[in-house]
Enzyme design. Sequence first.
Site, PDB file in Angstrom:
ATOM      1  N   GLY A 140      -4.733  11.856  29.982  1.00 54.69           N
ATOM      2  CA  GLY A 140      -5.645  12.787  29.538  1.00 54.69           C
ATOM      3  C   GLY A 140      -6.099  13.584  28.265  1.00 54.69           C
ATOM      4  O   GLY A 140      -6.813  14.826  28.571  1.00 54.69           O
ATOM      5  N   LYS A 141      -5.528  13.351  27.356  1.00 42.74           N
ATOM      6  CA  LYS A 141      -6.819  13.058  25.534  1.00 42.74           C
ATOM      7  C   LYS A 141      -8.051  13.677  26.054  1.00 42.74           C
ATOM      8  O   LYS A 141      -8.326  14.952  25.725  1.00 42.74           O
ATOM      9  CB  LYS A 141      -6.551  11.559  25.110  1.00 42.74           C
ATOM     10  N   SER A 142      -8.894  12.802  26.439  1.00 41.11           N
ATOM     11  CA  SER A 142     -10.464  12.901  26.549  1.00 41.11           C
ATOM     12  C   SER A 142     -10.593  14.519  27.306  1.00 41.11           C
ATOM     13  O   SER A 142     -11.509  15.400  27.323  1.00 41.11           O
ATOM     14  CB  SER A 142     -10.820  12.090  26.915  1.00 41.11           C
ATOM     15  N   SER A 192      -4.525   5.412  19.588  1.00 42.24           N
ATOM     16  CA  SER A 192      -4.159   5.031  18.221  1.00 42.24           C
ATOM     17  C   SER A 192      -2.863   4.750  18.699  1.00 42.24           C
ATOM     18  O   SER A 192      -1.604   5.499  18.327  1.00 42.24           O
ATOM     19  CB  SER A 192      -4.538   6.773  17.479  1.00 42.24           C
ATOM     20  N   VAL A 236      21.257  -8.228 -31.779  1.00 49.29           N
ATOM     21  CA  VAL A 236      21.870  -8.386 -33.075  1.00 49.29           C
ATOM     22  C   VAL A 236      22.696  -9.625 -33.862  1.00 49.29           C
ATOM     23  O   VAL A 236      23.233 -10.365 -33.530  1.00 49.29           O
ATOM     24  CB  VAL A 236      23.052  -7.274 -33.497  1.00 49.29           C
ATOM     25  N   ASP A 237      22.195 -10.105 -35.160  1.00 47.43           N
ATOM     26  CA  ASP A 237      22.780 -11.409 -35.627  1.00 47.43           C
ATOM     27  C   ASP A 237      22.541 -12.427 -35.065  1.00 47.43           C
ATOM     28  O   ASP A 237      23.460 -13.731 -35.591  1.00 47.43           O
ATOM     29  CB  ASP A 237      24.389 -11.293 -35.178  1.00 47.43           C
ATOM     30  N   LEU A 257      -1.731   7.517  25.821  1.00 45.10           N
ATOM     31  CA  LEU A 257      -1.910   6.517  26.079  1.00 45.10           C
ATOM     32  C   LEU A 257      -3.499   6.361  27.637  1.00 45.10           C
ATOM     33  O   LEU A 257      -3.405   8.046  27.005  1.00 45.10           O
ATOM     34  CB  LEU A 257      -0.712   5.542  27.566  1.00 45.10           C
TER      35      LEU A 257
END
Lengths: 602, 331
Positions: A445-447, A514, A6-7, A441
């Site tokens: 035992g995942k598979s 993963s 302003v101004d 890891l």
Amino acid sequence: MTCGSVDDGKSTLIGRLLYDSQLILDDQLASLRNESHNRTTGEEGIDFSLLVDGLTAEREQGITIDVAYRFFSTDQRKFIVADTPGHEQYTRNMATGASNADLALVLIDARKGVLTQTRRHSFILSLLGVKHVVVVINKIDLINYDQQAIEGIEREYRSFAQTLGFKTLAAIPVSALKGDNMLATSARTPWYKGKSLVPYLETVDISEDKSERPMRFPVQWVNRPNLDFRGFSGTVASGQIAVDDEVLLSASRQPAKVAQIVTMDGQLQRASVGEAVTLVLDREIDVSRGDVFSHPGEMPEYSNQFQARLVWMSQDSAFQGRSYLLKIGTQMVPATITDIKFRTNVNTLEQAAANKLDLNEVGTVTIATDKPIAFDAYSTNALTGGFILVDRLTNATLGAGTIDFGLRRAQNLTYQSFDVNREVRGAMKKQTPQIVWFTGLSGSGKSSIANLLERRLTAQGKHAYILDGDNVRHGLNKDLGFTEAARVENIRRVAEVARLMADSGLIVLVSFISPFANERRLAREIAGDIQFAEIYVDTPLEVCEARDPKGLYKRARAGEIKNFTGLDSPFEPPVGADLVLHGAEHDPSILSDELYGWLKID
Amino acid sequence: MPTLDMSHLRALEAESIEILREVAASFERPVMMYSIGKDSSVLLHLARKAFFPSKIPFPLLHVNTTWKFREMITFRDRMAEQYGFDLISHTNSDGLRDGINPFDHGSSRFTDIMKTQALRQALDAGRYDAAIGGARRDEEKSRAKERIFSHRNAQHAWDPKHQRPELWRVFNTRLNPGESMRVFPISNWTELDVWTYIYAEQIELPALYFAKSRPVVDRSGTLIMIDDDRFRFEPGEKPCDEVVRFRTLGDYPLTGAIRSEAATLPEIIMEMQASRTSEREGRLIDSDSVGSMEKEAGRLFLTCKLLPILRPTPISPSGLASRPINRFSGF
């Protein structure tokens, strides 16, 4: 465009530009002289601001309340001036002016120096991609043309503007009222070596070749006068399009060739950025308003989620989770602010956490749309990267945003919907398609667990499939090694394959080490709306190493294998796993039963 | 011969075409105001281009006060025939019944009833959700703040303090029931742009724009053409033939002619560039554009003053190039 507080004397400056360009006509001049009585006038006896302050309300308040457009031209150039108000309450209008501006004049009152408003305006200019800025240090007559003070203001501004990405930045000391450094350099500032304002504006190089950019043609209107003609009308947003070009449609990715470029003045061989034409294709494909044509290999992003910077323009604050209408180019879709990452303090450019955005605030947000849209990053294309948010009830325009980049998850949605979908295929197999993602890891035992689970599922007439880390590395991923980057890519590919297989109706068991939390999260995001369970087979390293079913730990300890997880490459234990199986405590058969019970396979 | 900056005109043309297409694509019942003047003629030309080879996909609306120059009506009907557009002519039948005319009721009351109210009647009757007009931002100071897509509430009122911000080319076309939009595709054109475009595109205009000997009376400097036998002469007044033309067209008793020899487009453009008075001074009231027929920021056009005619100063063609252009007008 011009901006100031302003101004600061914006209206006077523009009035002076019009006056000096002799654009004020005799009949107007006469009435101005009358009106200027009792007001601050220049040597010509005229209050220049009267020329531009149009609305009664503004005259009464002595401020400009809305964006106004003025036209003037010199021998060199034509100008459209977007006069944007400096009043704090109306800062949003500045973004409006900036969105179409090639160059901005930032006004500073020499008596006041760089203000909060100055910083905010400059930040918004930068946000909206204005590349050329002139800092007009006005009212220098009121500080007696004090060189030190003026140069101090320039230094302060330049240091603030360093990070704002302006291509050109000039600072010109003027008195709009007295005419100093407006048309000609003033004798009262002999130390100022730059050009005066008008000559500078006439010569500054603002060219930018948008015809070299990737072609974008947003379809605005389907032109169908009769059964023999079907054309797509729109304006080329960037680049060039020519007859015989192969083009792709953003949504369906359907290809076609341009057969004709039609205008009322005859057919064209080629149309460039800014031209409004009608395209006729060589074949019938499904095209509607909102689709975007591009050349193959230069497609825009097509996604339902992106990160953007948002200028909020409404008294009603912006909140996460609220639904708005988003308009970008010719596309309009419902959209939600899914996350307000942070708010940028426009005075200091510092970032702070926020859970809402108030009027005039700028935030970095993620936005999800109800269906995918085609877009580019705003920095590469303002017309395909700038959007507005509209209130779903009042239809007011609440905010404007500039897209930074598309987000991953969104890019992995199904592009085209088919009648036979996952639900149909799942129903045929009498099962809910899903992904069961094992992490742990090597030797945990995942598979073994996955194998037992698959046998049990198969025995019950279910359709399952195991994606095993080693197996996939023999084929799809045999080009990948074991560096961190390769592991990330390994997971990404497997996640995509798992998604496709689940989409085809299968129960997919993924048995992959993963090791990184980020990639496990990515896998979950890639799965999108597919049911996804993360199973952590938690077996201590010593147990795994003692088992060593493939002799890998031994070889790794011997230095034959590098980057082995658990030894010289980290494993990040999941914190948010859906189920943890303790591989050291139970046999795989017991763990597989536990998992089967937990999964509640119908 | 005026020089034409074609790249500038092409850019303006493309912008206007994009706006017109956006209207056709976004609204259910658009309508285009057609006042038969030069700005309307440019709009009509742009609309033909925007939708080619389709016909213009919305009707054209003419608010007929019944006091237009006869030549305008002939021209209007010929254009509708030639270009095959859908023409709607609306007259305020209440005003017609009450015999409202510019002589007995004064120009402001006449204008309010036969134009402002008539326009609202026509828009309401047609349930139009978008009205396209030929207003330009260079015409007047308050017009300079109007958006290209300008929102109107159910009472057709414009609220300049709560206009929707317009960024890039992204126009918010959403409306609630009863609301409507005024759309101004040539907002960013100047009067000179309009004339040079008409010249470049050879757009046909009513002959009234071109100098010719016409029967006029001189009322305190304003030349009024006698177009039919409804004209009321003041005592002692007599028509005399003068070579005149019009800078704007409207109701013949309220439209001042200027003395001019400019009988071709190049001559008009050169005369205009040399002029030191604004376009509106030839109007006793404002022209037929959509915006001007409506209340601006809640106030009506209450006054109507006869502005003195300032004759254009002749100037040599060689002086034109460096001569700035009439861009600005207003009270």
